[in-house]
Motif scaffolding. Structure first.
Motif, PDB file in Angstrom:
ATOM      1  N   SER A 104     -70.402 -62.553 173.995  1.00 56.27           N
ATOM      2  CA  SER A 104     -69.309 -63.508 174.206  1.00 56.27           C
ATOM      3  C   SER A 104     -68.969 -64.245 172.925  1.00 56.27           C
ATOM      4  CB  SER A 104     -69.694 -64.512 175.306  1.00 56.27           C
ATOM      5  OG  SER A 104     -69.899 -63.837 176.527  1.00 56.27           O
ATOM      6  N   MET A 105     -69.999 -64.614 172.159  1.00 58.26           N
ATOM      7  CA  MET A 105     -69.745 -65.280 170.890  1.00 58.26           C
ATOM      8  C   MET A 105     -69.034 -64.341 169.918  1.00 58.26           C
ATOM      9  SD  MET A 105     -72.249 -67.355 168.318  1.00 58.26           S
ATOM     10  CE  MET A 105     -72.091 -68.785 169.378  1.00 58.26           C
ATOM     11  N   SER A 106     -69.432 -63.076 169.919  1.00 56.24           N
ATOM     12  CA  SER A 106     -68.790 -62.097 169.041  1.00 56.24           C
ATOM     13  C   SER A 106     -67.304 -61.960 169.380  1.00 56.24           C
ATOM     14  CB  SER A 106     -69.479 -60.732 169.168  1.00 56.24           C
ATOM     15  OG  SER A 106     -70.805 -60.793 168.702  1.00 56.24           O
ATOM     16  N   ILE A 107     -66.996 -61.847 170.664  1.00 55.65           N
ATOM     17  CA  ILE A 107     -65.596 -61.709 171.086  1.00 55.65           C
ATOM     18  C   ILE A 107     -64.804 -62.947 170.674  1.00 55.65           C
ATOM     19  CG2 ILE A 107     -64.052 -61.463 173.068  1.00 55.65           C
ATOM     20  CD1 ILE A 107     -66.333 -59.976 174.495  1.00 55.65           C
ATOM     21  N   TYR A 108     -65.396 -64.111 170.850  1.00 59.33           N
ATOM     22  CA  TYR A 108     -64.746 -65.365 170.450  1.00 59.33           C
ATOM     23  C   TYR A 108     -64.446 -65.349 168.954  1.00 59.33           C
ATOM     24  CZ  TYR A 108     -64.070 -70.417 169.845  1.00 59.33           C
ATOM     25  OH  TYR A 108     -63.558 -71.650 169.532  1.00 59.33           O
ATOM     26  N   GLN A 109     -65.417 -64.904 168.164  1.00 58.59           N
ATOM     27  CA  GLN A 109     -65.210 -64.810 166.714  1.00 58.59           C
ATOM     28  C   GLN A 109     -64.070 -63.853 166.383  1.00 58.59           C
ATOM     29  OE1 GLN A 109     -69.058 -63.557 165.395  1.00 58.59           O
ATOM     30  NE2 GLN A 109     -69.839 -65.628 165.134  1.00 58.59           N
ATOM     31  N   PHE A 110     -64.021 -62.721 167.094  1.00 59.51           N
ATOM     32  CA  PHE A 110     -62.964 -61.740 166.832  1.00 59.51           C
ATOM     33  C   PHE A 110     -61.584 -62.334 167.132  1.00 59.51           C
ATOM     34  CE2 PHE A 110     -66.283 -58.369 168.200  1.00 59.51           C
ATOM     35  CZ  PHE A 110     -66.862 -58.412 166.943  1.00 59.51           C
ATOM     36  N   LEU A 111     -61.475 -63.058 168.237  1.00 56.48           N
ATOM     37  CA  LEU A 111     -60.186 -63.634 168.629  1.00 56.48           C
ATOM     38  C   LEU A 111     -59.717 -64.678 167.623  1.00 56.48           C
ATOM     39  CD1 LEU A 111     -60.802 -64.024 172.470  1.00 56.48           C
ATOM     40  CD2 LEU A 111     -59.210 -62.438 171.377  1.00 56.48           C
ATOM     41  N   ILE A 112     -60.660 -65.340 166.970  1.00 55.08           N
ATOM     42  CA  ILE A 112     -60.312 -66.347 165.959  1.00 55.08           C
ATOM     43  C   ILE A 112     -60.021 -65.712 164.602  1.00 55.08           C
ATOM     44  CG2 ILE A 112     -61.267 -68.237 164.565  1.00 55.08           C
ATOM     45  CD1 ILE A 112     -62.616 -69.287 167.032  1.00 55.08           C
ATOM     46  N   ALA A 113     -60.856 -64.730 164.227  1.00 54.20           N
ATOM     47  CA  ALA A 113     -60.798 -64.189 162.855  1.00 54.20           C
ATOM     48  C   ALA A 113     -59.793 -63.055 162.671  1.00 54.20           C
ATOM     49  CB  ALA A 113     -62.190 -63.709 162.445  1.00 54.20           C
ATOM     50  N   VAL A 114     -59.649 -62.182 163.669  1.00 51.56           N
ATOM     51  CA  VAL A 114     -58.762 -61.020 163.519  1.00 51.56           C
ATOM     52  C   VAL A 114     -57.357 -61.449 163.899  1.00 51.56           C
ATOM     53  CG1 VAL A 114     -58.358 -58.617 164.165  1.00 51.56           C
ATOM     54  CG2 VAL A 114     -60.701 -59.513 164.097  1.00 51.56           C
ATOM     55  N   ARG A 115     -56.540 -61.713 162.893  1.00 53.68           N
ATOM     56  CA  ARG A 115     -55.223 -62.313 163.107  1.00 53.68           C
ATOM     57  C   ARG A 115     -54.118 -61.539 162.384  1.00 53.68           C
ATOM     58  NH1 ARG A 115     -54.657 -67.444 166.137  1.00 53.68           N
ATOM     59  NH2 ARG A 115     -56.654 -67.407 167.208  1.00 53.68           N
ATOM     60  N   GLN A 116     -52.903 -61.805 162.803  1.00 56.29           N
ATOM     61  CA  GLN A 116     -51.744 -61.228 162.132  1.00 56.29           C
ATOM     62  C   GLN A 116     -51.391 -62.086 160.911  1.00 56.29           C
ATOM     63  OE1 GLN A 116     -49.029 -59.189 165.359  1.00 56.29           O
ATOM     64  NE2 GLN A 116     -49.282 -61.333 165.937  1.00 56.29           N
ATOM     65  N   ARG A 149     -69.654 -50.737 161.545  1.00 55.93           N
ATOM     66  CA  ARG A 149     -70.307 -51.092 160.285  1.00 55.93           C
ATOM     67  C   ARG A 149     -71.807 -51.297 160.484  1.00 55.93           C
ATOM     68  NH1 ARG A 149     -67.141 -54.873 158.712  1.00 55.93           N
ATOM     69  NH2 ARG A 149     -68.323 -56.740 159.246  1.00 55.93           N
ATOM     70  N   MET A 150     -72.179 -51.915 161.599  1.00 61.50           N
ATOM     71  CA  MET A 150     -73.609 -52.090 161.871  1.00 61.50           C
ATOM     72  C   MET A 150     -74.300 -50.738 162.047  1.00 61.50           C
ATOM     73  SD  MET A 150     -74.049 -55.464 164.287  1.00 61.50           S
ATOM     74  CE  MET A 150     -72.590 -55.304 165.310  1.00 61.50           C
ATOM     75  N   VAL A 151     -73.670 -49.856 162.804  1.00 63.53           N
ATOM     76  CA  VAL A 151     -74.257 -48.534 163.041  1.00 63.53           C
ATOM     77  C   VAL A 151     -74.376 -47.762 161.729  1.00 63.53           C
ATOM     78  CG1 VAL A 151     -73.936 -46.313 164.199  1.00 63.53           C
ATOM     79  CG2 VAL A 151     -73.466 -48.433 165.433  1.00 63.53           C
ATOM     80  N   GLU A 152     -73.361 -47.886 160.867  1.00 58.67           N
ATOM     81  CA  GLU A 152     -73.396 -47.214 159.565  1.00 58.67           C
ATOM     82  C   GLU A 152     -74.558 -47.712 158.707  1.00 58.67           C
ATOM     83  OE1 GLU A 152     -69.246 -45.768 157.813  1.00 58.67           O
ATOM     84  OE2 GLU A 152     -69.203 -47.887 158.357  1.00 58.67           O
ATOM     85  N   ASN A 153     -74.970 -48.938 158.916  1.00 59.37           N
ATOM     86  CA  ASN A 153     -76.095 -49.503 158.157  1.00 59.37           C
ATOM     87  C   ASN A 153     -77.428 -49.305 158.861  1.00 59.37           C
ATOM     88  OD1 ASN A 153     -75.275 -51.188 155.564  1.00 59.37           O
ATOM     89  ND2 ASN A 153     -73.611 -51.394 157.053  1.00 59.37           N
ATOM     90  N   GLY A 154     -77.445 -48.401 159.843  1.00 59.38           N
ATOM     91  CA  GLY A 154     -78.696 -48.030 160.492  1.00 59.38           C
ATOM     92  C   GLY A 154     -79.160 -48.964 161.583  1.00 59.38           C
ATOM     93  N   ILE A 155     -78.330 -49.943 161.960  1.00 54.31           N
ATOM     94  CA  ILE A 155     -78.702 -50.883 163.028  1.00 54.31           C
ATOM     95  C   ILE A 155     -78.402 -50.261 164.385  1.00 54.31           C
ATOM     96  CG2 ILE A 155     -78.100 -53.107 164.086  1.00 54.31           C
ATOM     97  CD1 ILE A 155     -77.558 -54.169 161.279  1.00 54.31           C
ATOM     98  N   LYS A 156     -79.250 -50.534 165.358  1.00 57.46           N
ATOM     99  CA  LYS A 156     -79.010 -50.134 166.740  1.00 57.46           C
ATOM    100  C   LYS A 156     -78.654 -51.393 167.535  1.00 57.46           C
ATOM    101  CE  LYS A 156     -81.810 -45.947 167.073  1.00 57.46           C
ATOM    102  NZ  LYS A 156     -82.875 -45.260 167.833  1.00 57.46           N
ATOM    103  N   PRO A 157     -77.358 -51.669 167.685  1.00 57.00           N
ATOM    104  CA  PRO A 157     -76.964 -52.905 168.378  1.00 57.00           C
ATOM    105  C   PRO A 157     -76.982 -52.736 169.898  1.00 57.00           C
ATOM    106  CG  PRO A 157     -75.014 -51.751 167.617  1.00 57.00           C
ATOM    107  CD  PRO A 157     -76.203 -50.933 167.162  1.00 57.00           C
ATOM    108  N   VAL A 158     -77.326 -53.804 170.591  1.00 53.63           N
ATOM    109  CA  VAL A 158     -77.166 -53.875 172.045  1.00 53.63           C
ATOM    110  C   VAL A 158     -76.508 -55.215 172.340  1.00 53.63           C
ATOM    111  CG1 VAL A 158     -79.572 -54.653 172.241  1.00 53.63           C
ATOM    112  CG2 VAL A 158     -78.325 -53.966 174.281  1.00 53.63           C
ATOM    113  N   TYR A 159     -75.361 -55.163 172.994  1.00 50.53           N
ATOM    114  CA  TYR A 159     -74.620 -56.384 173.284  1.00 50.53           C
ATOM    115  C   TYR A 159     -75.067 -56.968 174.620  1.00 50.53           C
ATOM    116  CZ  TYR A 159     -71.412 -55.611 169.386  1.00 50.53           C
ATOM    117  OH  TYR A 159     -70.885 -55.444 168.129  1.00 50.53           O
TER     118      TYR A 159
END
Length: 384
Positions: free
Chosen positions: A36-48, A74-84
């Motif tokens: 949820s925090m990640s989505i919130y960050q995306f909505l704030i940061a990814v802008r027109q 990008r995380m996967v490319e750096n070898g991280i295994k993310p779980v949301y």
């Protein structure tokens, strides 16, 4: 919001409990991410370009999907295994904080309206970001995208941070990735801050070690939880007049909130009426989570055509760019067969020396005397 002033207090008193790193140093790690925090960050940061949220030709918001796609890749490319990990129902104690957030959002909406009428672009951009709210639709779309990308996610019964923390504490994942410091209060042994945007903002990832924090603050886990309540959290107000340094001083001296209250000067400090610190303490000690034994994590290959159908056909993304990201994901999966060295080797305590070695025969007196005599003769020859 997390714990007020905790990051600065740790920086001031327990700075060596934090180390800074690049994302590549997390290769091979499984990391639980507060979704949820990640989505919130995306909505704030990814802008027109005009500062508004990113939308497609139909006017549908796509900032959250763009952020989830590229940053996860990008995380996967750096070898991280993310779980949301997604939030479940909020705790009853959080009702007051949620009401405050709603009021602040309403005020921001009114200010945005005024700024728009005045044509003040700077204020329009500022207040637009303050009106951001993660909706059920945003969450559902991100879950769909993660499934298509082959990335696991978990729906927590309550707070996502608490679920992440338990997973880290039990060793299911290496760390919790969140900006909120209460991940430590919930018991996450490792907290990673700035993981999801470190490269974009050129900010290093900060890794907090909970055992080291406790050691340097000279506190037990129960005392640390009481410290966090004194500092202020999402679940209750704090004692007026008690700042971070005074809170640490009180905890070190009295060891718990009850004893602090018994010795508190009512003329200098104001305790909130009906202060529910005991309930909050229990919430941090025993949060409502899914048992780790019931969680199965599985990373799989991305569904290329499924992602293209969702993002390109339905959401209007550029097909070439989407397929490029999918190729990066595929390549990263094929390259990730290499594991961290600490996954292969375990540090064992030093074994007792072999008896034969421990009782190794010392040179006899005659041998020692002969050796000294030979050395003396050699030295004398050198002098001549």
């Amino acid at each position: 919001m997390g714990i007020r002033g905790l990051s600065q207090l740790i920086a001031d008193v327990a700075g060596t409990a934090v180390r800074h790193m690049e994302i590549k140093h997390l290769f091979g790690r499984k990391i639980a991410i507060d979704a949820s925090m990640s989505i919130y960050q995306f909505l704030i940061a990814v802008r027109q370009a005009d500062g508004g949220v990113l939308t497609n030709d139909s006017g549908q918001v796509t900032s959250h999907l763009m952020g989830m796609l590229y940053r996860t890749a990008r995380m996967v490319e750096n070898g991280i295994k993310p779980v949301y990990v997604f939030d479940g129902k909020p705790p009853a104690l959080k009702g007051g904080e949620l009401s405050k957030r709603s009021e602040r959002r309403q005020q921001a909406e009114e200010s945005l309206k005024t700024a728009t009428e005045q044509g003040n672009q700077a204020d329009m951009d500022k207040f637009s970001r303050r009106t951001v709210r993660v909706t059920a639709e945003h969450t559902a779309e991100c879950k769909r995208l993660l499934t298509l990308m082959g990335i696991p996610y978990i729906e927590a019964p309550c707070e996502a941070e608490a679920q992440c923390a338990v997973m880290a504490a039990k060793g299911l994942v290496y760390a919790t990735a969140s900006e909120d410091m209460d991940s430590l209060t919930c018991g996450s042994t490792i907290l990673l801050r700035h993981l999801t945007y470190s490269e974009a903002r050129k900010v290093p990832i900060a890794e907090y070690s909970l055992p080291r924090v406790l050691e340097l603050l000279e506190l037990t886990m129960d005392e640390f939880i009481d410290l966090c309540i004194l500092l202020g959290c999402d679940f209750c107000d704090t004692i007026r007049g008690v700042g971070p340094k005074r809170a640490l001083e009180f905890i070190r001296k009295h060891r718990n909130i009850e004893t602090i209250l018994e010795n508190l000067d009512p003329k200098r400090y104001t305790v909130p009426e009906n202060w529910p610190y005991k309930e909050v303490r229990e919430l941090f000690r025993s949060p409502e989570v899914t048992p780790v034994a019931d969680i199965e994590l599985k990373w799989s290959s991305p569904d290329e055509e499924g992602i293209v159908k969702f993002l390109v056909t339905e959401k209007g993304f550029n097909e070439e760019r989407v397929r490029s990201v999918i190729q990066r994901l595929d390549k990263a999966r094929s390259d990730s067969t290499q594991s961290r060295l600490d996954g292969f080797f375990k540090v064992l305590p030093r074994a007792p020396a072999d008896k034969a070695a421990a009782n190794k025969k010392k040179p006899s007196a005659a041998t020692t005397t002969a050796a000294k005599k030979a050395k003396s003769l050699k030295t004398g020859a050198g002098k001549r």
